[in-house]
Design a protein around this motif. Structure first.
Motif, short mmCIF file in Angstrom:
data_model
loop_
_atom_site.label_atom_id
_atom_site.label_comp_id
_atom_site.label_asym_id
_atom_site.label_seq_id
_atom_site.Cartn_x
_atom_site.Cartn_y
_atom_site.Cartn_z
N LYS A 147 77.19 44.76 -1.26
CA LYS A 147 78.64 44.34 -0.96
C LYS A 147 79.41 43.99 -2.26
N GLU B 253 80.74 47.38 -2.89
CA GLU B 253 82.03 47.75 -2.09
C GLU B 253 83.11 47.09 -2.70
N LEU B 254 83.08 45.95 -3.14
CA LEU B 254 84.27 45.16 -4.00
C LEU B 254 84.67 45.99 -5.01
N GLN C 42 86.47 48.86 -3.74
CA GLN C 42 87.66 48.57 -3.11
C GLN C 42 88.66 48.02 -4.40
N ALA C 43 88.20 47.54 -5.44
CA ALA C 43 89.11 47.16 -6.62
C ALA C 43 89.60 48.27 -7.35
N LEU D 144 90.22 51.34 -5.71
CA LEU D 144 91.19 51.93 -4.90
C LEU D 144 92.62 51.19 -5.06
N GLU D 145 92.43 49.71 -5.17
CA GLU D 145 93.77 49.06 -5.18
C GLU D 145 94.27 49.49 -6.60
N VAL E 151 82.75 52.99 0.11
CA VAL E 151 84.10 52.53 0.31
C VAL E 151 84.90 53.88 -0.41
N LYS F 291 88.20 58.35 0.59
CA LYS F 291 89.33 57.63 0.37
C LYS F 291 89.93 58.08 -1.08
N TYR G 96 84.82 53.93 -12.46
CA TYR G 96 83.92 53.00 -11.98
C TYR G 96 82.99 52.92 -13.20
#
Length: 366
Positions: A151, A154-155, A158-159, A161-162, A195, A199, A236
Motif C-alpha cells: 500500500k 501504491e501511495l 498515486q502521488a 501520478l498526481e 498504480v 497510466k 520514483y
C-alpha cells in the motif's frame, strides 16, 4: 620460612593478584558500541536497527520512541541498542552479542532480511523471542509490526501520478528502487507498478539504488546520459535519502521533473516546501514504535500478543506470523500542516529555518 612455604605464599599472592586484575578488567569492560552490558538481565530488550546513512528516521524517531515506550511500560526494563550502519555482517555480530548477554527478546529491523533465518532459528532454540520490526525477517519470528508496504508503494505511485498531472498518460518515468535484499523494497516496487502501469506511457529506466544515496545519484546520472534531459518526465525514488541525491544530480544536469520519496525526513519536508521534491510518504512512526515496544514487553513478561498483533502474514520461512500492519500517508506541500505538523513530528520552526522562511511563508506554514 622454608623454601616450600615461600613458594606456596608467592603462588597464593600471584593468584590473588591475577584474579583481582581479571575482575577489574571484567568490570571495566563492556560493549564498545554504545550498548550496555547486561548479561543475564531478565529485563533487557535488544533493539537492532539497520542503517543511518540513507534515512535519518531510525535515530530520529524509531529508537527514541521505542526506548520511551518500553520505559513507560516497564520501569525496570532497559533497551540494549545498536545500529548496523548498513552492514549485515555487523548486525549479525550485534545479534550474537545480545544472545551472549542473555537477552530474551530482540526487536530486529534487519538490514538484509533474507540472511536472518539462521540467526532467528538459533535465538528460538535458546528461547529468545524475535520481533521483526518494519522489515519481515526470515525465520521463526514471534511477531511482526510494520506498514502495509504494498500500500505504501501504491501511495508513492498515486502521488507521482498526481504530481505529473494531465501529462501523466504521456509521461516516461525513471524508477530508482530500494535494495533488492530488503523485502519491503520489493513490496514498494510492486505497489507502485500496480498504480503506475497503464497510466503512464512507460517506465524507461528502472534500477536498484540499494538504499544508498551515492548509488542512486549514479543511477539517475546514467538515466540522463541514456535518455537525455527531456527523455523522462518524473522520477520514483523509494526513499527520501536517495531522492535527495537524485534531485542534486538532476539540478546539476538542468533537469526539473517531479521526484518523490518516502520517510518524511526533515530535509525532504524542506525540499517539498521549496518545490524541489514533489512528495514523501509519512509512515506514522510513533504507533509503529509503540506497538514494537508493547510486543517486546509482553513477550518478555510471557504474555499472549494476539491482541497487539491481530493480523497474520507469511514469510518464505514461516506461516501465520502474528502481525500488526499500519497505514501510511502522502505528504505534499498542501498536506504538511495536517500530517507531520499536526502529529507533532516536527514544529514549523524545525522546517522553516532561514533558508526556507520565504517558501514557508508562501506555503502558509507558521
Amino acid at each position: 620460612m622454608n623454601a616450600v612455604l615461600r613458594r606456596a605464599l608467592v603462588c597464593s599472592v600471584g593468584l590473588t593478584l591475577a584474579l583481582s586484575m581479571t575482575a577489574a578488567c571484567g568490570k571495566a569492560g563492556g560493549a564498545k558500541d554504545g550498548s550496555s552490558s547486561a548479561a543475564g538481565d531478565p529485563n533487557a530488550i535488544g533493539l537492532l536497527l539497520p542503517e543511518n546513512a540513507s534515512s535519518v528516521r531510525y535515530e530520529s524517531f524509531d529508537r527514541p520512541f521505542i526506548e520511551a515506550k518500553v520505559k513507560s511500560l516497564c520501569a525496570s526494563c532497559k533497551v540494549l541498542y545498536n545500529n548496523a550502519e548498513g552492514s549485515a555482517a555487523k548486525q549479525k555480530q550485534q545479534f550474537d552479542t545480545l544472545l551472549a548477554q542473555g537477552v530474551k527478546v530482540i526487536v530486529l529491523d534487519p538490514y538484509d532480511a533474507k540472511s536472518t533465518q539462521g540467526w532467528v532459528e538459533e535465538a528460538a532454540a535458546k528461547g529468545v523471542k524475535v520481533v521483526a520490526y518494519d522489515r519481515l525477517a526470515a525465520g521463526p519470528i514471534a511477531a511482526y509490526v510494520s506498514f502495509d508496504n504494498e500500500k505504501v508503494g501504491e501511495l508513492q505511485g498515486q502521488a507521482l501520478l498526481e504530481a505529473l498531472g494531465p501529462q501523466a498518460a504521456e509521461a516516461n518515468i525513471v524508477m530508482i528502487d530500494g535494495d533488492e535484499a530488503d523485502p519491503n523494497a520489493a513490496q514498494f516496487k510492486s505497489g507502485a507498478h500496480k498504480v503506475l502501469d497503464g497510466k503512464i506511457k512507460k517506465v524507461v529506466y528502472e534500477q536498484s539504488g540499494q538504499w544508498n544515496p551515492t548509488v542512486a545519484g549514479q543511477k539517475i546520472s546514467a538515466a540522463v546520459t541514456e535518455f537525455g534531459k527531456n527523455g523522462f518526465q518524473g522520477v520514483y525514488s523509494a526513499n527520501d535519502g536517495m531522492a535527495a541525491a537524485i534531485i542534486t544530480q538532476l539540478k546539476g544536469a538542468g533537469v526539473k521533473v517531479p521526484v518523490g520519496g518516502q520517510d518524511a525526513s526533515l530535509d525532504a519536508i524542506q525540499r517539498i516546501v521549496n518545490g524541489d521534491q514533489a512528495y514523501t510518504i509519512y509512515k506514522v512512526y510513533r504507533p509503529l514504535a509503540d506497538t514494537a515496544a508493547e510486543l517486546a514487553v509482553a513477550l518478555l513478561q510471557g504474555k499472549d500478543v494476539k491482541a497487539l498483533a491481530p493480523d497474520s502474514v507469511d514469510s518464505d520461512t514461516a506461516k501465520n506470523i502474528p502481525s500488526k500492519l499500519l497505514e501510511a500517508k502522502i505528504v505534499t506541500k498542501d498536506t504538511i500542516a495536517t500530517t507531520v505538523l499536526a502529529d507533532g513530528i516536527y514544529k514549523a520552526s524545525d522546517i522553516c529555518t532561514a533558508d526556507y522562511a520565504a517558501a514557508c511563508a508562501a506555503a502558509g506554514l507558521k
